[in-house]
Design an enzyme around this catalytic site. Sequence first.
Site, PDB file in Angstrom:
ATOM      1  N   ARG A  34       0.926  -1.207  -0.051  1.00 40.99           N
ATOM      2  CA  ARG A  34      -0.074  -0.038  -0.162  1.00 40.99           C
ATOM      3  C   ARG A  34       0.772   1.355   0.001  1.00 40.99           C
ATOM      4  O   ARG A  34       0.451   2.081  -0.601  1.00 40.99           O
ATOM      5  CB  ARG A  34      -0.964  -0.150   1.210  1.00 40.99           C
ATOM      6  N   ILE A  60      -6.672   8.394  -0.993  1.00 43.05           N
ATOM      7  CA  ILE A  60      -6.795   6.864  -0.833  1.00 43.05           C
ATOM      8  C   ILE A  60      -7.443   6.557   0.326  1.00 43.05           C
ATOM      9  O   ILE A  60      -7.367   7.061   1.534  1.00 43.05           O
ATOM     10  CB  ILE A  60      -5.178   6.074  -0.856  1.00 43.05           C
ATOM     11  N   SER A  61      -8.770   5.824   0.059  1.00 46.82           N
ATOM     12  CA  SER A  61      -9.611   5.408   1.438  1.00 46.82           C
ATOM     13  C   SER A  61      -8.694   4.444   2.275  1.00 46.82           C
ATOM     14  O   SER A  61      -7.706   3.987   2.271  1.00 46.82           O
ATOM     15  CB  SER A  61     -10.700   4.379   0.765  1.00 46.82           C
ATOM     16  N   GLN A  62      -9.346   4.674   3.590  1.00 49.90           N
ATOM     17  CA  GLN A  62      -8.612   3.841   4.638  1.00 49.90           C
ATOM     18  C   GLN A  62      -8.724   2.373   4.326  1.00 49.90           C
ATOM     19  O   GLN A  62      -9.768   1.810   3.680  1.00 49.90           O
ATOM     20  CB  GLN A  62      -9.656   4.399   6.178  1.00 49.90           C
TER      21      GLN A  62
END
Length: 216
Positions: A34, A60-62
């Site tokens: 990530r 960027i999403s959790q």
Amino acid sequence: MDYAIARRRMVEQHIAARGIRDPQLLQVMQQIPRHLFVEPALQNQAYSDYALPIGEKQTISQPYMVAVMTEAALLQPDDRVLEIGTGCGYQTAVLAALAGQVYSIERLAGLARRARKILDSLGCRNLVVQVGDGTLGWPDQAPFDAIVVTAGAPEVPQAYLEQLAVGGRLVIPVGPQDTQILKRIIRLGPDQFDEEALLSCRFVPLVGQAGWSPSC
């Protein structure tokens, strides 16, 4: 930072501990780096459970939200998946590791180019990234077994419902810009859909002809 250890902790503490059970999904999220999808200055935060900026007023999403949306899509190895909002490409990589083919649409050309470069470097080959208005879907490649929308829509675009295969799953945040409800919609027949509210969330706006205007 030992990123392998950070990934394992992320999966154990922020994903599995919060109820995500799909073993293949947990394995994939423990493997995908990530930190490569964010700017170098933010890489030491990449495995924390919150969203991070990726430029162009996008995020960027959790990790937990990525896991929730992916698990809700009920992916199978031969599924054809449409992703709306490539962003940095992290969600794209997760989908590509679990499905047969991913078609991803990004509105912003700069983000699309950067995401494609990272995905290529990781050997992700079963995906196509296109620049365009994601609110219109990708009719030339429909129908899709799953559609995953990574931006908040004021309402569900009709194109998504039309481009779902029977049995297909649409996962989409719907509601006003300050908060949305993550929904899963399953197409049961040509004109029959089952809708389920999953949880409250907050995403960047889904911009386009069937979404919010760019000035919002």
